[in-house]
Design a protein around this motif. Structure first.
Motif, short mmCIF file in Angstrom:
data_model
loop_
_atom_site.label_atom_id
_atom_site.label_comp_id
_atom_site.label_asym_id
_atom_site.label_seq_id
_atom_site.Cartn_x
_atom_site.Cartn_y
_atom_site.Cartn_z
N VAL A 1 -8.59 -2.80 1.16
CA VAL A 1 -7.17 -2.43 0.86
C VAL A 1 -6.30 -3.44 0.52
O VAL A 1 -6.41 -4.62 1.12
CB VAL A 1 -6.45 -1.37 2.21
N LYS A 2 -5.66 -3.25 -0.77
CA LYS A 2 -4.92 -4.76 -1.20
C LYS A 2 -3.62 -3.95 -1.81
O LYS A 2 -3.39 -2.99 -2.10
CB LYS A 2 -5.55 -5.05 -2.20
N LEU A 3 -2.64 -5.08 -1.71
CA LEU A 3 -1.31 -4.90 -2.56
C LEU A 3 -1.49 -5.53 -3.83
O LEU A 3 -1.53 -6.65 -3.88
CB LEU A 3 -0.14 -5.54 -1.69
N VAL A 4 -1.38 -4.61 -4.78
CA VAL A 4 -1.67 -5.12 -6.11
C VAL A 4 -0.18 -4.95 -6.83
O VAL A 4 0.25 -3.90 -6.82
CB VAL A 4 -2.93 -4.55 -6.82
N SER A 43 5.75 -13.36 -5.96
CA SER A 43 5.70 -13.74 -4.48
C SER A 43 5.93 -12.74 -3.78
O SER A 43 6.35 -11.60 -4.00
CB SER A 43 6.35 -14.97 -3.96
N LEU A 44 5.67 -12.61 -2.47
CA LEU A 44 5.55 -11.62 -1.47
C LEU A 44 7.16 -11.14 -1.35
O LEU A 44 7.74 -10.21 -1.24
CB LEU A 44 5.11 -11.92 -0.17
N LYS A 45 7.95 -12.32 -1.32
CA LYS A 45 9.59 -12.11 -1.13
C LYS A 45 9.94 -11.52 -2.34
O LYS A 45 11.13 -10.23 -2.32
CB LYS A 45 10.37 -13.41 -1.02
N SER A 77 -8.66 -2.30 -7.56
CA SER A 77 -9.46 -3.14 -8.70
C SER A 77 -9.15 -2.25 -10.06
O SER A 77 -9.28 -2.93 -11.09
CB SER A 77 -11.06 -2.93 -8.46
N LYS A 78 -9.18 -1.17 -9.92
CA LYS A 78 -8.54 -0.41 -11.32
C LYS A 78 -7.25 -1.05 -11.73
O LYS A 78 -7.18 -1.32 -12.88
CB LYS A 78 -8.28 0.99 -11.18
N LEU A 79 -6.25 -1.24 -10.89
CA LEU A 79 -4.93 -1.88 -11.09
C LEU A 79 -4.99 -3.36 -11.83
O LEU A 79 -4.54 -3.71 -12.58
CB LEU A 79 -4.07 -1.79 -10.22
N VAL A 80 -6.22 -4.03 -10.85
CA VAL A 80 -6.30 -5.51 -11.50
C VAL A 80 -6.94 -5.34 -13.00
O VAL A 80 -6.61 -6.44 -13.73
CB VAL A 80 -7.26 -6.33 -10.47
N LYS A 124 -2.12 -8.09 -10.29
CA LYS A 124 -2.55 -9.32 -9.36
C LYS A 124 -2.52 -8.57 -7.94
O LYS A 124 -1.75 -8.30 -7.40
CB LYS A 124 -1.78 -10.39 -9.66
N VAL A 125 -3.76 -9.08 -7.26
CA VAL A 125 -3.73 -9.12 -5.80
C VAL A 125 -2.60 -10.01 -5.19
O VAL A 125 -2.97 -11.27 -5.31
CB VAL A 125 -5.16 -9.33 -5.26
N LEU A 126 -1.74 -9.32 -4.67
CA LEU A 126 -0.78 -10.41 -3.90
C LEU A 126 -1.04 -10.43 -2.50
O LEU A 126 -0.62 -11.39 -1.94
CB LEU A 126 0.74 -9.73 -4.09
N LEU A 127 -1.85 -9.28 -1.82
CA LEU A 127 -2.14 -9.49 -0.49
C LEU A 127 -3.33 -8.61 -0.18
O LEU A 127 -3.33 -7.42 -0.60
CB LEU A 127 -0.79 -9.09 0.33
N ASP A 128 -4.39 -8.94 0.48
CA ASP A 128 -5.40 -8.32 0.96
C ASP A 128 -5.00 -7.98 2.42
O ASP A 128 -4.83 -8.75 3.32
CB ASP A 128 -6.66 -9.32 0.91
N GLU A 129 -4.90 -6.60 2.81
CA GLU A 129 -4.60 -6.25 4.10
C GLU A 129 -5.53 -7.08 5.46
O GLU A 129 -5.19 -7.28 6.37
CB GLU A 129 -4.68 -4.60 4.18
#
Length: 367
Positions: free
Chosen positions: A136-139, A147-149, A219-222, A227-232
């Motif tokens: 699970v990722k935040l893309v 950045s996360l902020k 991965s479809k979004l990538v 860009k993967v910003l965060l991997d849960e």
């Protein structure tokens, strides 16, 4: 407000979601018999049962079911008791199928299992095994979010109100100090509930700025430039958390315990083979996806997606309890009583017979 009222409220909102989302979450479709799971000559039915109806998703996080079906591990373990598969796109529809006895056993995410168990006052299902962790990722769109902020003020998709990723994102947003109404998704960040099959198109059209989603959607979004910003996984101890587990109807478990053991044996053997043959397993999962959905995943999606998922027999019970706490914190669930949601006795029996270490129910098992 009692837990059942909170759940009714959440399910009412789900019922009001756009038609596009609802049609994508339709009742399970029958998977085709691909020929890889033929009953062996001379095999016998277990406990006299003709068929066992098994549900799963067309997600790589359900890789145990995909590979188990494709390579015949589940059918082999069941002898002449035929596997009857059904494919789902969302947890609530699979729980509905379980409650209506349209399926007997299913691979499913933790949040639908928690919601289903709580809504039925603990009388419909048990979690009987683990399957997968991670994936699970935040893309995000790197032109809009660097950045996360920068996520604050943006439109972020999750698969469905109250589903596992929706709860995870709401919890993460709360940890950033942001306020979001859990029902409408409006607040310091806007949560857009979008079916995984629709999300890549929404991203491409620019109607969302990112998504907190499972594989292979991440991965479809990538592959589309995200860009993967965060991997849960980075948010959990030892980078492990339950993303898929195995459930069974309580009445089915009581009536056909040896059939349940056989399915678990097939699952354990599948996971062992997946971990020993990752490239072959990845290809088998993709073949099963093509068989059931009509479309295989390209290598630039399949390879990174598969790599991010860990297949395990351990249901990682302590993390399910934490995910329930996250749902309570997000305002999607009143504090549930999960005592008895697990029955790991059949799985531990299988694991002992296979010479594998047993697993723990974190105090949430039947006694």
């Amino acid at each position: 407000m009692p837990a059942s009222s909170a759940l009714r409220r959440s399910f009412a909102v789900v019922a009001a979601l756009p038609l596009l989302t609802l049609t994508a979450c339709g009742y399970g479709s029958q998977a085709k018999d691909d020929g890889a799971a033929k009953v062996a000559a001379g095999a016998k039915k277990i406990e006299g049962l003709d068929t066992v109806k098994i549900g799963y998703f067309d997600n790589l996080t359900h890789g145990t079911a995909l590979v188990g079906m494709r390579k015949g591990f589940l059918q082999k373990a069941l002898g002449a008791t035929k596997v009857e598969p059904a494919v789902f796109n969302a947890g609530p529809s699979e729980i509905e199928a379980l409650n209506s006895q349209s399926i007997d056993i299913g691979w499913i995410g933790p949040s639908p299992a928690i919601n289903g168990y709580t809504k039925a006052d603990g009388k419909n299902l048990r979690i009987i095994g683990g399957s997968a962790s991670g994936g699970v990722k935040l893309v995000v769109n790197p032109d809009k979010i660097k950045s996360l902020k920068d996520v604050k003020g943006k439109r972020i998709a999750t698969p469905q109100l109250g589903n596992t990723q929706d709860v995870a994102f709401l919890n993460w947003a709360a940890d950033q100090g942001w306020k979001v109404d859990p029902q409408s998704g409006k607040g310091d960040v806007t949560v857009v509930r979008s079916d995984n099959k629709v999300t890549p198109d929404a991203y491409k059209a620019g109607s969302i700025d990112g998504a907190w989603v499972p594989e292979p959607t991440a991965s479809k979004l990538v592959a589309q430039g995200g860009k993967v910003l965060l991997d849960e996984a980075s948010l959990w101890p030892d980078k492990k958390f339950v993303i898929t587990n195995i459930i069974v109807r309580q009445d089915f478990l009581k009536k056909y315990p040896k059939v349940v053991e056989a399915v678990l044996k097939g699952s354990v053997e599948t996971n062992k083979w997946i971990n020993a043959h990752p490239d072959e397993a990845k290809a088998a999962a993709n073949e099963q996806l093509e068989e059931s959905s009509g479309k295989a995943l390209p290598a630039d999606v399949l390879d990174p997606a598969w790599k991010s998922i860990q297949f395990t027999d351990d249901p990682l019970a302590s993390t399910l309890n934490t995910e329930a706490e996250h749902a309570v914190k997000a305002g999607l669930l009143d504090k549930p009583n999960l005592k008895g949601i697990y029955d790991l006795v059949p799985l531990n029996k299988v694991l002992k017979a296979e010479g594998e270490p047993t697993v723990d129910d974190a105090g949430l098992g039947v006694r």
